[in-house]
Design a protein around this motif. Structure first.
Motif, short mmCIF file in Angstrom:
data_model
loop_
_atom_site.label_atom_id
_atom_site.label_comp_id
_atom_site.label_asym_id
_atom_site.label_seq_id
_atom_site.Cartn_x
_atom_site.Cartn_y
_atom_site.Cartn_z
N VAL A 1 20.17 2.46 2.51
CA VAL A 1 19.09 1.93 1.69
C VAL A 1 18.18 3.08 1.28
O VAL A 1 17.91 3.99 2.09
CB VAL A 1 18.29 0.86 2.48
N GLY A 2 17.68 3.03 0.05
CA GLY A 2 16.69 3.99 -0.43
C GLY A 2 15.35 3.30 -0.51
O GLY A 2 15.20 2.29 -1.21
N LEU A 3 14.36 3.80 0.22
CA LEU A 3 13.03 3.20 0.25
C LEU A 3 12.06 4.16 -0.46
O LEU A 3 11.80 5.26 0.03
CB LEU A 3 12.58 2.97 1.70
N GLY A 4 11.58 3.74 -1.63
CA GLY A 4 10.61 4.55 -2.36
C GLY A 4 9.22 4.31 -1.78
O GLY A 4 8.79 3.16 -1.64
N VAL A 5 8.54 5.40 -1.42
CA VAL A 5 7.19 5.29 -0.86
C VAL A 5 6.22 6.13 -1.69
O VAL A 5 6.62 6.97 -2.49
CB VAL A 5 7.17 5.71 0.63
N ARG A 6 4.94 5.90 -1.48
CA ARG A 6 3.89 6.57 -2.26
C ARG A 6 3.94 8.07 -2.13
O ARG A 6 3.74 8.81 -3.08
CB ARG A 6 2.53 6.01 -1.81
N ALA A 7 4.18 8.59 -0.92
CA ALA A 7 4.22 10.03 -0.63
C ALA A 7 5.00 10.23 0.67
O ALA A 7 5.37 9.26 1.32
CB ALA A 7 2.80 10.57 -0.50
N ARG A 8 5.24 11.48 1.04
CA ARG A 8 5.92 11.77 2.32
C ARG A 8 4.94 11.51 3.46
O ARG A 8 4.27 12.42 3.95
CB ARG A 8 6.40 13.21 2.36
N LEU A 9 4.89 10.28 3.88
CA LEU A 9 3.96 9.83 4.92
C LEU A 9 4.67 9.72 6.26
O LEU A 9 5.89 9.62 6.33
CB LEU A 9 3.37 8.48 4.51
N PRO A 10 3.90 9.71 7.35
CA PRO A 10 4.51 9.55 8.68
C PRO A 10 5.24 8.21 8.79
O PRO A 10 4.81 7.22 8.20
CB PRO A 10 3.32 9.59 9.64
N LYS B 1 0.81 -1.21 0.00
CA LYS B 1 0.00 0.00 0.00
C LYS B 1 0.85 1.27 0.00
O LYS B 1 0.50 2.26 -0.62
CB LYS B 1 -0.92 -0.01 1.23
N THR B 2 1.99 1.25 0.69
CA THR B 2 2.85 2.44 0.82
C THR B 2 4.19 2.27 0.10
O THR B 2 4.62 3.16 -0.61
CB THR B 2 3.09 2.76 2.30
N PHE B 3 4.87 1.14 0.26
CA PHE B 3 6.18 0.94 -0.36
C PHE B 3 6.04 0.80 -1.87
O PHE B 3 5.13 0.13 -2.37
CB PHE B 3 6.86 -0.32 0.19
N ARG B 4 6.99 1.41 -2.60
CA ARG B 4 7.02 1.32 -4.06
C ARG B 4 8.32 0.72 -4.60
O ARG B 4 8.33 0.10 -5.65
CB ARG B 4 6.83 2.72 -4.69
N ASP B 5 9.43 0.91 -3.87
CA ASP B 5 10.73 0.44 -4.35
C ASP B 5 11.67 0.35 -3.15
O ASP B 5 11.50 1.07 -2.16
CB ASP B 5 11.27 1.45 -5.38
N ALA B 6 12.67 -0.51 -3.23
CA ALA B 6 13.68 -0.64 -2.17
C ALA B 6 15.02 -0.93 -2.83
O ALA B 6 15.18 -1.97 -3.47
CB ALA B 6 13.29 -1.75 -1.20
N ARG B 7 15.96 0.02 -2.70
CA ARG B 7 17.26 -0.07 -3.38
C ARG B 7 18.40 -0.01 -2.38
O ARG B 7 18.37 0.75 -1.42
CB ARG B 7 17.43 1.09 -4.36
N PHE B 8 19.44 -0.80 -2.68
CA PHE B 8 20.65 -0.77 -1.88
C PHE B 8 21.48 0.42 -2.32
O PHE B 8 21.65 0.66 -3.51
CB PHE B 8 21.44 -2.06 -2.07
N GLY B 9 21.97 1.18 -1.35
CA GLY B 9 22.84 2.32 -1.66
C GLY B 9 24.28 1.91 -1.57
O GLY B 9 24.97 1.75 -2.57
#
Length: 192
Positions: free
Chosen positions: A165-174, A148-156
């Protein structure tokens, strides 16, 4: 006296209209988004950090996994041993840049949550890799399809004793960060 009373009633009625969100005929009142019943969104979206405990030094990252919960999506960093307190820095960034080189890396989503965990992805004594992350690539074994919230997860990177780690999420959520027996847990709410 009647004029003052009538004026007072008029002010009360006008104030009630403003407070209820009533607008011109045909317009819908503005309402803040409502979280799912029973879901807290008081965590905020500001950066969060903590220092490592003495006995967390020398611990290495073993695994990263995710899960879908009712109110949030969760990412768990598993570190070898039962370190009582891991160091971390977690916060939203405009661009995800590899720690050490500064190279830009693509992370899908409406916002990027950058996570630093004070544990390298290799054994500090033998330099043998303990977590098979590769710069700019999806996290091994992590699939956020359908979240529902996570879109991508990348190793830095794993640089100077910390993993990025870079965690792509839907929006700037709490989001919140907690710890439990050698695990760093990052929860990102589904709504505000």
């Amino acid at each position: 006296m009647r004029r003052l009373w009538a004026a007072g009633v008029g002010l009360v009625v006008a104030a009630a209209g403003v407070m209820s969100g009533a607008g011109p005929a045909g317009s819908a009142p503005h309402r803040a988004p409502v979280a799912a019943a029973g879901c807290s969104t008081v965590w905020g979206s500001g950066a969060k950090s903590a220092e490592s405990a003495e006995d967390a030094v020398g611990k290495s990252l073993k695994n990263i996994r995710t899960s879908r919960e009712r109110c949030y999506d969760r990412m768990v960093f598993e570190v070898g041993g039962a370190a009582p307190r891991l160091g971390y820095r977690v916060g939203y960034v405009d661009a995800f840049r590899r720690d050490g080189s500064g190279d830009a890396m693509r992370v899908a989503g409406g916002a990027i949550l950058q996570i630093f965990v004070s544990a390298p992805s290799c054994d500090p004594n033998t330099l043998r890799q303990t977590y098979a992350g590769r710069a700019g690539k999806p996290l091994p074994g992590v699939d956020v399809t359908g979240y529902k919230t996570f879109r991508d997860a990348r190793f830095g990177s794993s640089f100077e004793g910390q993993t990025q780690v870079g965690l792509g999420v839907r929006a700037r959520l709490p989001f919140r960060v907690t710890q439990s027996r050698g695990k760093l847990i990052v929860d990102v709410a589904h709504t505000w």
